[in-house]
Design a protein around this motif. Structure first.
Motif, PDB file in Angstrom:
ATOM      1  N   GLY B 341       0.821  -1.211   0.000  1.00 57.29           N
ATOM      2  CA  GLY B 341       0.000   0.000   0.000  1.00 57.29           C
ATOM      3  C   GLY B 341       0.858   1.265   0.000  1.00 57.29           C
ATOM      4  O   GLY B 341       0.668   2.150  -0.829  1.00 57.29           O
ATOM      5  N   VAL B 342       1.840   1.317   0.922  1.00 52.48           N
ATOM      6  CA  VAL B 342       2.644   2.542   1.004  1.00 52.48           C
ATOM      7  C   VAL B 342       3.590   2.680  -0.185  1.00 52.48           C
ATOM      8  O   VAL B 342       4.091   3.765  -0.458  1.00 52.48           O
ATOM      9  N   ARG B 603       8.361  -7.297  11.928  1.00 51.91           N
ATOM     10  CA  ARG B 603       8.807  -6.045  12.538  1.00 51.91           C
ATOM     11  C   ARG B 603       9.441  -5.130  11.493  1.00 51.91           C
ATOM     12  O   ARG B 603       9.238  -3.923  11.498  1.00 51.91           O
ATOM     13  N   VAL B 604      10.204  -5.754  10.578  1.00 51.95           N
ATOM     14  CA  VAL B 604      10.842  -4.954   9.534  1.00 51.95           C
ATOM     15  C   VAL B 604       9.768  -4.331   8.646  1.00 51.95           C
ATOM     16  O   VAL B 604       9.815  -3.143   8.314  1.00 51.95           O
ATOM     17  N   ILE B 605       8.762  -5.142   8.272  1.00 55.11           N
ATOM     18  CA  ILE B 605       7.676  -4.629   7.422  1.00 55.11           C
ATOM     19  C   ILE B 605       6.963  -3.492   8.136  1.00 55.11           C
ATOM     20  O   ILE B 605       6.709  -2.422   7.570  1.00 55.11           O
ATOM     21  N   SER B 606       6.680  -3.721   9.424  1.00 58.67           N
ATOM     22  CA  SER B 606       5.965  -2.732  10.201  1.00 58.67           C
ATOM     23  C   SER B 606       6.770  -1.431  10.314  1.00 58.67           C
ATOM     24  O   SER B 606       6.222  -0.330  10.166  1.00 58.67           O
ATOM     25  N   ASP B 607       8.098  -1.535  10.510  1.00 57.58           N
ATOM     26  CA  ASP B 607       8.949  -0.348  10.580  1.00 57.58           C
ATOM     27  C   ASP B 607       8.954   0.411   9.252  1.00 57.58           C
ATOM     28  O   ASP B 607       8.909   1.644   9.223  1.00 57.58           O
ATOM     29  N   LEU B 608       9.033  -0.361   8.143  1.00 57.77           N
ATOM     30  CA  LEU B 608       9.055   0.273   6.822  1.00 57.77           C
ATOM     31  C   LEU B 608       7.760   1.024   6.576  1.00 57.77           C
ATOM     32  O   LEU B 608       7.761   2.151   6.073  1.00 57.77           O
ATOM     33  N   VAL B 609       6.629   0.410   6.968  1.00 58.98           N
ATOM     34  CA  VAL B 609       5.336   1.060   6.769  1.00 58.98           C
ATOM     35  C   VAL B 609       5.289   2.351   7.580  1.00 58.98           C
ATOM     36  O   VAL B 609       4.849   3.393   7.098  1.00 58.98           O
ATOM     37  N   LEU B 611       7.855   4.204   8.617  1.00 61.70           N
ATOM     38  CA  LEU B 611       8.766   5.190   8.031  1.00 61.70           C
ATOM     39  C   LEU B 611       8.174   5.837   6.781  1.00 61.70           C
ATOM     40  O   LEU B 611       8.432   6.999   6.480  1.00 61.70           O
ATOM     41  N   ALA B 612       7.359   5.060   6.053  1.00 62.13           N
ATOM     42  CA  ALA B 612       6.767   5.586   4.814  1.00 62.13           C
ATOM     43  C   ALA B 612       5.507   6.384   5.089  1.00 62.13           C
ATOM     44  O   ALA B 612       4.823   6.805   4.151  1.00 62.13           O
ATOM     45  N   GLY B 613       5.181   6.552   6.350  1.00 63.40           N
ATOM     46  CA  GLY B 613       4.039   7.399   6.679  1.00 63.40           C
ATOM     47  C   GLY B 613       2.749   6.639   6.932  1.00 63.40           C
ATOM     48  O   GLY B 613       1.712   7.247   7.164  1.00 63.40           O
ATOM     49  N   GLY B 614       2.804   5.323   6.883  1.00 66.90           N
ATOM     50  CA  GLY B 614       1.597   4.528   7.157  1.00 66.90           C
ATOM     51  C   GLY B 614       1.422   4.316   8.649  1.00 66.90           C
ATOM     52  O   GLY B 614       2.248   4.750   9.464  1.00 66.90           O
ATOM     53  N   THR B 615       0.351   3.648   9.022  1.00 61.39           N
ATOM     54  CA  THR B 615       0.121   3.354  10.439  1.00 61.39           C
ATOM     55  C   THR B 615      -0.030   1.843  10.610  1.00 61.39           C
ATOM     56  O   THR B 615      -1.133   1.312  10.492  1.00 61.39           O
ATOM     57  N   PRO B 616       1.094   1.169  10.850  1.00 58.22           N
ATOM     58  CA  PRO B 616       1.004  -0.276  11.070  1.00 58.22           C
ATOM     59  C   PRO B 616       0.413  -0.569  12.443  1.00 58.22           C
ATOM     60  O   PRO B 616       0.529   0.259  13.351  1.00 58.22           O
ATOM     61  N   PRO B 617      -0.236  -1.723  12.604  1.00 54.88           N
ATOM     62  CA  PRO B 617      -0.748  -2.074  13.929  1.00 54.88           C
ATOM     63  C   PRO B 617       0.400  -2.301  14.909  1.00 54.88           C
ATOM     64  O   PRO B 617       1.513  -2.642  14.516  1.00 54.88           O
TER      65      PRO B 617
END
Lengths: 176, 649
Positions: B341-342, B603-609, B611-617
Motif C-alpha cells: 500500500g505505502v 517487525r521490519v515490514i511494520s517499521d518500513l510502513v 517510516l513511509a508514513g503509514g500506520t502499522p498495527p
C-alpha cells in the motif's frame, strides 16, 4: 563472692597464656614453609589419560551437570574411529568451589582432584582453564582403568573382544 | 423425525491403587492407569503402536476380580470389578527382576551414548530399583550396520521390545528393515548394510526406548538437560507437523517429533527431521546491507524507501512489486498488503506461476471449516484419492496417514500424471492409477477424502473438488501456504513469474521469497528481507536480514487452514562453534551475541510502513487476526477455514 570469682577468672586466663608461651608454635611459615596435603585433598582439577595414553574424558557432560556452581563447560565431538572426546573443555577456577562433585560424577575417572592448591593469579581470566591446561599425561589416582575396555561397544578393540563380552552373534545361524 | 437411540456406552469400573477408574471398554489396564496419572513402566507398549507383550516390564498384581495374580498390564483389557495394584511387593519385585534381565546384556556405555539423559531404559532401570549389576557373566554382542548418513545403529544396546520393527513394517510399510535371529540373538536391522529406504525411518530414533538408533546428524553434541528446546512447527511443507527443534550454543542440532493428535500424531517424516540446518548457515545475511556495504538498520530502511519511491515517481504506480511467499510466517504475511500500500504497488505476489496461483486460490476458496480434511480425517477415510501430487515431496506425513487408512481397508486412488505409483510403494500400499478426477468413484464410499497438490493440480478441477462430496486436503508449496493463499485470494494477487517477466516491474521487495536468479536480471532496484542466502539476497542492492523460524515466535497456517504457533528456540546470533580460532568459545563475552542483530520479518515490514508514513498495527496479529495472537503453542491450533470474513474475528 564476686571479687573472688573475678580474680579466679583473671588468673585462669593468665595461666593459659603462660602455658602456651612455653609450647612449640603451630603457625606454618607459608610460603617459605609448606605442608604436604593428603593425596585426597581437593584442589586443582585435572583431566587424566588412560593406560594407553588416550584421553579418558568422553565429554559426557555429567561433571557439568553435577557442578553446583556451573563452572564446567565443554563441547563433545567424534574423532576418527568412533571415540568421543571434548572438542573444548573449560573450567572456571575463579568460580570453582572445589567440592569434588565433578570427580564423583565422572564415569571414566577422567576428571580428578589434585592436592595442588596454589592457583592464585593476578588476572582473573588466567583462572579460566582450557582443555590444554587441564589435560595431563598420566592416569592420576587410578592408573589402570580404561573405560572403553569395559564400555561394551567396540571402539578401542574389535566388537566382542572387550572385557566381559562374548564374540558377536551370527544372526543368520539357525542353531539354538 | 429420527428416533432417538440410546446406546449404552460400556465403561467398566475398576480400582487401580485404591483409586476408582472409569475406562472405555477395550483399553488396557496400562492405559487406564495412565489416564489417571499412574505411571506403569513399559517399553514395548507405545500409544501409536499398541502392545506387543515383549518386554514384560509392565507387570501389575491383580488383587481381585476376573483375573488374579501377576499380569502384564498392557496385554490385559479392562474389565468390570478389577482390583489392580501397581505397588504390591510381588509386582514391584517382578518388575525389578525383569529390568535386571533386560540389563544383563546392555552395555556399560551410557557416557558415550547419545540417548543418555533422554533414555527410557535409564529412567525405568533407576525407577525399578536396579542400581548395581549382580550378574558378572559376559554380554552378548552384535555387529552394527551402516544405516545411512542419518541414523546410527548400536545393536548391543537392544532390549528386544520390537518397537522399531513394528513401526517400520506395520505403521510405515517399509520392507527393508526387520528382525532376524532367534532366542537371545534377536537382531533388528537390514539384511545387509545400506541406508534405510522408508521416508519415515527417522522415527526409529524417537521410538527406540534406548540408544539402538540415534540421530547421526547430532552425534555426540549435547545432552538433554542442556538442550535449548521450544514447541515449534516444521517449516518443511504445508502439513505443519509439530516438532521440537533442539539447539545448543546457538546452533540447531536436531529435530524431534512433538505429539499433536490433530496433525502429525507422534511421528514426523525424514524430510523434515533431517532437513539441512539452514539456520546454522555461515553465509546467512546477518547485517543490513546497502550496495554490498554494511549499514545500520535505519540507513538501510531509508535507502530502501527512497530508492523505491524514486522508481514509483519515475515509472508510475504499479512499477514496484512486493513478493511474499509460503514460508513467510503469518505475522509478516498479514502485514505485507500494508507495505505494498505505502509503495503504491497493488496486491503483493505470493505464488510463482499463473497455474499455481489459480490452483491455490481455487483450493483455499472452496475449503470451509467443515469440508477440510485434517490428518485424522485422512487416517479414518473410507477412500482416498490423491490428485496430481507426489506426497513424498508435497506432504510426506499425509502418506503415512494414507497408509493407516489403507490398513483399515480404504482403497487408494492416484489421479493424474503427477501422482506416481512410487509414492504408495514407499509405504507399502497398493493403489489404483486413474487419469481423471471424474473416474474416481468417491461417492460409493463412506468418508471419502481427496488430497490435491496445488503444484501440479488443474485449477479448473480443483475448483470443483467440493462437488465430489469428499473432504479436501489441498497441499501448498510452503508451511504457511494456506495463509499466503488466503491473503492472495482476498486481494487478487497475481503470479510473480509473469509480472517479473513482463518487464513492467522496476523495483522489487522480496520478503522471504525464493525467486529464480534469471527473473531478477534487469530489475533496477531489488530489496530482500530474508534469513536465507537466496538468489534475491545475492542480487539485492538492499538486504534486511530477518530471523529464521527457530529464532522468533510466529504462526503458520497449514494445509487444512489450521493456524499453529511456534516459539523461539535460539537467540539470534552466530553459533558459538567457529567463533574463536583456538577452537574453544570466546573467552570474553559481550552483552549481545555477534551477528545477532536480526529482526523478525513482521517487525521490519511494520517499521518500513511506519517510516513511509503509514500506520502499522502495534501487534502483528491484530484486528481480524487478533484471535490468532493468543494461540497455545502446545495446543491443537485453530482451524481458520478458507472463507474468513472480515467480521469473523
Amino acid at each position: 563472692m564476686r571479687v573472688v570469682d573475678d580474680i579466679t577468672a583473671i588468673l585462669t586466663g593468665l595461666w593459659t597464656t603462660l602455658k602456651h608461651i612455653l609450647r612449640r608454635p603451630v603457625t606454618v611459615q607459608y610460603p617459605e614453609e609448606k605442608r604436604t596435603p593428603s593425596p585426597r585433598y581437593r584442589a586443582r582439577i585435572i583431566l587424566t589419560r588412560d593406560p594407553d595414553g588416550g584421553e579418558r574424558c568422553v565429554a559426557c557432560y555429567l561433571c557439568s551437570a553435577a557442578c553446583p556452581v556451573d563452572c564446567i563447560s565443554m563441547q563433545a565431538e567424534e574423532v576418527e574411529g568412533g571415540r568421543r572426546r571434548a572438542a573444548w573443555f573449560r573450567i572456571n577456577f575463579s568460580r570453582c568451589i572445589f567440592c569434588g562433585l565433578c570427580a564423583e560424577a565422572c564415569p571414566t575417572t577422567a576428571i580428578q582432584m589434585t592436592p595442588d592448591y596454589e592457583i592464585c593469579k593476578r588476572d582473573v581470566m588466567d583462572l579460566v582453564f582450557e582443555k590444554e591446561d587441564l589435560l595431563v599425561a598420566h592416569g592420576g589416582k587410578d592408573a589402570r582403568y580404561n573405560f572403553y575396555r569395559h564400555a561394551g561397544i567396540g571402539v578401542t578393540q574389535p566388537r566382542g573382544e572387550g572385557a566381559e563380552e562374548r564374540p558377536p552373534v551370527d544372526v543368520r545361524g539357525l542353531l539354538p | 423425525m429420527r428416533e432417538c437411540i440410546f446406546i449404552k456406552v460400556l465403561m467398566p469400573k475398576l480400582i487401580i491403587d485404591k483409586r476408582e477408574v472409569d475406562a472405555p471398554e477395550g483399553v488396557s489396564v496400562l492405559e487406564a492407569a495412565q489416564s489417571v496419572g499412574i505411571v506403569i513402566p513399559h517399553f514395548c507398549w507405545h500409544p501409536a503402536l499398541g502392545k506387543a507383550g515383549a518386554c514384560r516390564v509392565c507387570a501389575v498384581k491383580m488383587l481381585d476380580g476376573p483375573v488374579k495374580g501377576i499380569q502384564m498390564s498392557c496385554m490385559l483389557p479392562v474389565q468390570e470389578g478389577m482390583v489392580v495394584s501397581t505397588t504390591d511387593p510381588d509386582a514391584v519385585a517382578m518388575r525389578r527382576q525383569v529390568i535386571e534381565w533386560l540389563m544383563i546384556n546392555h552395555p556399560h556405555d551410557c557416557p558415550v551414548c547419545d540417548e543418555g539423559g533422554e533414555c527410557q531404559l535409564q529412567d525405568f532401570t533407576i525407577a525399578g530399583g536396579h542400581g548395581i549389576r549382580r550378574f558378572d557373566g559376559p554380554k552378548r554382542t552384535h555387529v552394527n550396520q551402516y544405516l545411512g548418513p542419518n541414523i546410527e545403529h548400536e545393536m548391543n544396546r537392544c532390549i528386544q521390545c520390537y518397537r522399531c520393527v513394528r513401526f517400520y513394517q506395520e505403521h510405515a510399510g517399509g520392507s527393508d528393515f526387520g528382525v532376524m535371529g532367534s532366542a537371545g540373538r534377536v537382531y533388528f536391522g537390514r539384511f545387509e548394510h545400506g541406508p534405510l529406504e522408508s521416508p519415515f525411518s527417522g522415527n526409529l530414533v524417537d521410538i527406540c526406548p534406548t540408544g539402538v538408533f540415534t540421530d547421526r546428524t547430532a552425534r555426540f553434541r549435547a545432552r538433554y538437560w542442556d538442550y535449548d528446546m521450544a514447541p515449534s512447527v516444521c517449516p518443511g511443507c504445508s502439513v505443519g507437523c509439530n516438532i521440537t527443534p533442539v539447539a545448543r550454543y546457538r546452533e540447531l542440532l536436531k529435530i524431534v517429533a512433538r505429539r499433536n493428535d490433530r496433525v502429525n500424531g507422534w511421528f514426523i517424516c525424514d524430510r523434515g527431521r533431517f532437513a539441512p540446518k539452514e539456520a546454522n548457515d555461515p553465509l546467512r545475511p546477518r547485517t543490513p546491507l546497502v550496495d554490498g556495504r554494511e549499514a545500520s538498520w535505519e540507513e538501510a530502511e531509508d535507502a530502501l524507501l527512497r530508492r523505491l519511491n524514486e522508481i514509483v515517481e519515475l515509472y508510475g504506480e504499479g512499477s514496484v512489486l512486493v513478493v511474499g511467499s509460503s514460508r513467510l510466517p503469518f505475522e509478516g504475511a498479514s502485514l505485507l498488503p500494508l507495505l505494498s500500500g505505502v509503495l503504491s504497488s497493488g496486491a503483493p505476489g505470493w505464488f510463482a506461476t499463473r497455474r499455481e496461483t489459480r490452483a491455490a486460490h481455487a483450493a483455499v476458496s472452496l475449503m470451509t471449516r467443515e469440508n477440510g480434511a485434517s490428518m485424522a480425517d485422512v487416517m479414518n477415510a473410507g477412500c482416498i484419492a490423491i490428485y496430481e501430487s507426489d506426497l513424498r515431496e508435497e506432504g510426506p506425513m499425509l502418506l503415512l496417514a494414507v497408509r493407516q487408512a489403507w490398513r483399515r481397508g480404504a482403497p487408494v486412488l492416484l489421479v493424474g500424471e503427477h501422482s506416481p505409483l512410487e509414492q504408495t510403494r514407499a509405504v507399502g500400499i497398493e493403489a489404483v492409477q486413474l487419469h481423471y478426477m471424474e473416474e474416481a468413484p468417491l461417492a460409493i464410499f463412506d468418508r471419502p477424502v481427496v488430497i490435491a497438490g496445488t503444484k501440479h493440480g488443474d485449477p479448473e478441477v480443483m475448483a470443483m473438488l467440493d462437488r465430489t462430496g469428499a473432504r479436501i486436503a489441498a497441499l501448498f508449496p510452503g508451511p504457511n501456504g494456506f495463509g499466503a493463499a488466503l491473503l492472495s485470494a482476498e486481494q487478487g494477487g497475481g503470479p510473480v513469474g509473469a509480472a517479473l517477466a513482463s518487464g513492467r516491474v522496476k523495483g522489487l521487495v522480496a520478503v522471504e521469497a525464493d525467486i529464480p536468479a534469471e527473473l531478477l536480471e534487469g530489475i533496477p532496484v531489488v530489496a530482500a528481507l530474508d534469513w536465507r542466502a537466496t538468489s534475491a539476497v545475492q542480487a539485492a542492492a538492499i538486504v534486511l536480514p530477518t530471523t529464521a523460524p527457530v529464532e522468533s515466535d510466529g504462526t503458520y497456517v497449514n494445509f487444512e487452514g489450521r493456524a499453529q504457533k511456534f516459539c523461539r528456540v535460539i537467540r539470534p546470533g552466530l553459533p558459538v562453534k567457529g567463533l574463536d580460532p583456538a577452537g574453544h568459545p570466546p573467552r570474553v563475552h559481550e552483552a549481545a551475541p555477534p551477528g545477532g542483530d536480526l529482526r523478525p520479518a513482521w517487525r521490519v515490514i511494520s517499521d518500513l510502513v511506519r517510516l513511509a508514513g503509514g500506520t502499522p498495527p502495534e501487534e502483528p496479529l491484530s484486528g481480524r487476526w487478533a484471535r490468532l495472537a493468543g494461540l497455545d503453542p502446545e495446543g491443537e491450533g485453530m482451524v481458520l477455514g478458507g472463507r474468513v470474513l472480515p467480521n469473523d474475528a
